[in-house]
Design an enzyme around this catalytic site. Structure first.
Site: not given
Lengths: 298, 252, 298, 252
Positions: A98, B50-53
């Site tokens: 990612h 969370y890696e989504a930000g």
């Protein structure tokens, strides 16, 4: 959408439909399928159901990515058939993590020849992707890894609201919408709502993409189904679960493409076919941000 | 109340390990339930990343994906993915991260890329996602995964995320895998050899059971305890609040 | 403010009071002067009036910067006396460009050993600052320049609103407030307004700094005068023009420090001394952002 | 209406050069007035970019600093300084940027760092700010500065911002300085030699005047024109709307 895809997406292009779980423009993917584009290289951090559909439909020869799956459900079976069994054709893969993909877009957007990150040490990823290269710091013994810039020919970016000039605002998860737009040669902004320029200008900090870099603005509400648009509609988890069954069987998948893409003329047809009851279930109650005062300085 | 399933025991054991932790990088599924259980029990101040930000998520429902809208509404901060990976993760603010894998070796190296050969795989898995950089940069890593001879293997087919390599990690990385929790037991890593070492057996599981589910000759700690069974309260929170449909905890 | 500076700013520290023309925390600079801190290295893209004051007051031995001046007016005379004539003492300089300083904070925040940028080619800056180093791209002939990370001991960051936990929101010019805060070991957030956690959480995309990295939250309205806080008060240009005359004369500058810093016990005294009439002139009329709907998903 | 001052003529001449341009990176002072004048005359679609992080500014008053609050309210977009420098400037979106300097040489190299020796300067100037990266990355650069033998020098004391170096710039940079506008005249750069070449004399200025104000032997174009005097309309916009106090245009 039809005109934007016809004008701006060309056979053989590198195309990125971004959006990290949020604001994934399925309607654009369906239009690309409908127009039978060919030999595309598809880039995206998380090839998920939309790319499984596009790859099943034969628009794609190569995938650039960091995580492939049906998020929260399982595998992408059409992609797996091509990778594991070249069924019906092989699929070339170019694989990062990612943060590597994010860095690639940022290098592309910044016209930097590489992007450095602290990842990949002792992983097998650089051994299967020689474009991930270890480099030295000029300030000491430390090394980092570099990834090369990614400049898609076309980026298709969904947003919540945009002006007719293409100035686009997003809230909730931002994914890489900004980075991919600045990195791409051509940009299509698809929005839930077209708003007055004054709405955008009332909150300039919310603007993610300036119209300056936008080649087409498409107003296409609900274009992200089964993905979601924060504040507009929810993720339709039922569809993700159903897709797992559909995609396991290539005949059933073809039938789905016929029913939901080829036989429809536009995303409006798709929205109508899903039915208002389904949409009602997906609509959240309201929860508004507290506004801020920018002040008038004259 | 009905007794705990192996998955429930695995989740509860992970949650208890979060006592005293502050910032946790969460994956979806069992880790997410473990973190939210910990917030309601042993670690009320735990901040979820969370890696989504998203930093400081307070989801009102069980998030069904890593970027569920319920993670955003009411969160402390939403930032770009670049900032999340650069400032939070690479910048060293993440105390614990959860990882999983299809294969793990005795040193905690993980494979989420392929089963078989990379260029003609038997099974194509999802790939790294953020796992590679998480494995390197988080202060420590909790691994949570099912255990069998197919997952606990002598040699992984692809090293997606480095663990303790062949025994030692570079000092300037995070400390790497510190605990592995499976449906059968728990493991820590020996400081000197970097090797996985059994510390706990879940209720009803024998030493023979775990060895049978491991492809290498398992190292066993001096004092292997039985994992205390999930309490009524832990089961109630999990079953009534966190996963009422049993999607992750009871295969529902 | 007094307690935060006493606890967190130590003699010899590298201190960054950031804010690009906007949100410059003069009150923090004054408190550092009042507490007679010594041997600080001051970092900032644009050392302006606040650093001229601090440097005149003798708190600083070294300056790390990219542009020094009284913006829109002219020179910083106290700094120039030290640089040009070692009067009353020499001042060490470490000099970059704006983008170089931004990159230094980003490398610091990201724990990267260097930051790459396309600047400095054929400039004399690398010849006087050997920490600006040319490096090669691993993907071709191109070179870029690297700058090293900057991790201040303390960052003092002014924001419009923050929760008691230090979660801070900014609108208008963002400068490097986020980057310097993530790069610093210790962070002081100074805010115009303390707000409920619920206000922050109503708009998480607006949060620039999470309380997680904040060591002290100081509520100090109007702390940026003569700089400004978007929506709260205007830049007081009259002061910038006056400073030019004050700073040209070191006796007059000392007098100013006595009158406006040493003889006052807090920024509240400073605000009162300026007088309500002055503040009324600096207050803009309101101009609110249009709110956005995040939706409730339960 | 009273005749134009040299500064006003300089600003008007710069503004006219913005005809057909789209994205302009603006500095404060004369460049800012020139850009806003151009928006009201020859370049209505000109988008103003400020290094503070503003794109599409529509200031309701004359901004007194590069980060004036009037640049923010009503703008199209406000972003971080990183994004401004990385995506807009380095990314190649800036068509024209204004630069100035205390010294310039015949190749358009600029000094804004020191007069005298760097380590013991006679005059310490502001330094680069964003000028070094602007000079390299903008598609072209308009230089606007007063002209005298102190500013138009044979050899600059410090090269802050590269112009045409000693005659040629690398092909992968922006095209560099394309025009220099002073209070006396205008210059372009010869494609082959990279040398500054007089193209215009402002009204009432002689060739001898400009040579007297230049430390090197000035190259003169084949066809030197007289700059058309500022029109009534240009003067009115400047004096009534853009700088009513005459801060920049009449030294008020």
């Amino acid at each position: 959408m039809s005109a934007a895809v016809a004008d701006l997406v060309r056979d053989g292009d590198v195309v990125a439909i971004e959006g990290f779980t949020h604001l994934i423009c399925f309607a654009a993917g369906h239009e690309i399928i409908r127009q039978r584009k060919r030999d595309l290289t598809l880039a995206r951090l998380t090839p998920d159901v939309v790319y499984d559909q596009m790859i099943a439909a034969g628009v794609c020869k190569k995938l650039v990515f960091s995580w492939m799956g049906n998020p929260g459900v399982g595998s992408l079976h059409a992609i797996r058939r091509r990778v594991e069994r070249a069924d019906p054709a092989p699929l070339e893969l170019e694989e990062y993590s990612h943060f590597g993909m994010v860095g690639r877009y940022m290098a592309g957007a910044s016209k930097l020849p590489f992007w450095p990150l602290r990842s990949y040490y002792e992983s097998d990823l650089p051994t299967v992707n020689p474009r991930i290269i270890e480099i030295s710091s000029p300030y000491g013994d430390e090394t980092v890894y570099a990834v090369p810039p990614l400049n898609p020919d076309v980026a298709i970016v969904h947003v919540q609201r945009a002006s007719s000039g293409g100035d686009a605002q997003v809230w909730g998860l931002l994914g890489c919408q900004k980075e991919v737009a600045f990195a791409a040669d051509r940009v299509v902004v698809v929005c839930e709502e077209l708003v007055d320029d004054a709405v955008v200008r009332s909150d300039p900090n919310r603007t993610v993409i300036p119209g300056l870099i936008v080649d087409a603005v498409v107003v296409e509400p609900r274009a992200c189904h089964p993905s979601y648009a924060q504040g507009y509609y929810d993720r339709d988890n039922r569809f993700y679960v159903e897709w797992d069954k559909i995609a396991r069987d290539s005949a059933r998948l073809s039938e789905w493409l016929d029913d939901w893409v080829y036989s429809l003329s536009s995303h409006q047809d798709y929205v109508a076919k899903l039915g208002e009851e389904r949409w009602a279930q997906l609509t959240p109650t309201e929860r508004w941000s507290q506004p801020v005062n920018y002040g008038r300085y004259d | 109340m009905e007794g705990a399933t192996p998955t429930e025991t695995m989740i509860v054991a992970s949650a208890r390990h979060l006592a005293g932790e502050r910032v946790c990088f969460v994956g979806i599924g069992p880790p997410n339930i473990a973190c939210n259980l910990a917030r309601r029990t042993v670690a009320p101040d735990l901040e979820l990343v969370y890696e989504a930000g998203v930093f400081g998520a307070v989801p009102e429902r069980l998030p069904l994906s890593i970027g569920d809208p319920s993670l955003v509404t009411g969160a402390t901060s939403v930032c770009s993915m670049f900032e999340l990976f650069a400032y939070y993760l690479q910048g060293g603010l993440v105390d614990v991260a959860f990882l999983s894998g299809s294969q793990i070796d005795r040193f905690g190296n993980l494979n989420t890329t392929v089963i078989g050969d990379y260029s003609s795989p038997k099974v194509r898995l999802p790939g790294s996602g953020g796992a590679c950089e998480i494995a390197i940069n988080a202060h420590k890593v909790f691994v949570i995964m099912p255990q069998s001879t197919r997952t606990f293997v002598e040699k992984i087919d692809f090293r997606t995320s480095p663990g303790h390599l062949t025994g030692k990690r570079p000092a300037h990385w995070g400390a790497g895998p510190s605990v592995v929790v499976t449906g059968l037991g728990m493991y820590e890593f020996d400081d000197d050899s970097g090797e996985m070492c059994l510390t706990n057996l879940h209720p009803g599981v024998s030493l023979d059971d775990v060895q049978q589910a491991t492809s290498w000759e398992l190292r066993v700690g001096d004092h292997v305890s039985e994992t205390p069974a999930p309490t009524e309260q832990e089961l109630r929170v999990m079953r009534e609040q966190l996963d009422p449909q049993g999607i992750y905890t009871r295969g529902g």
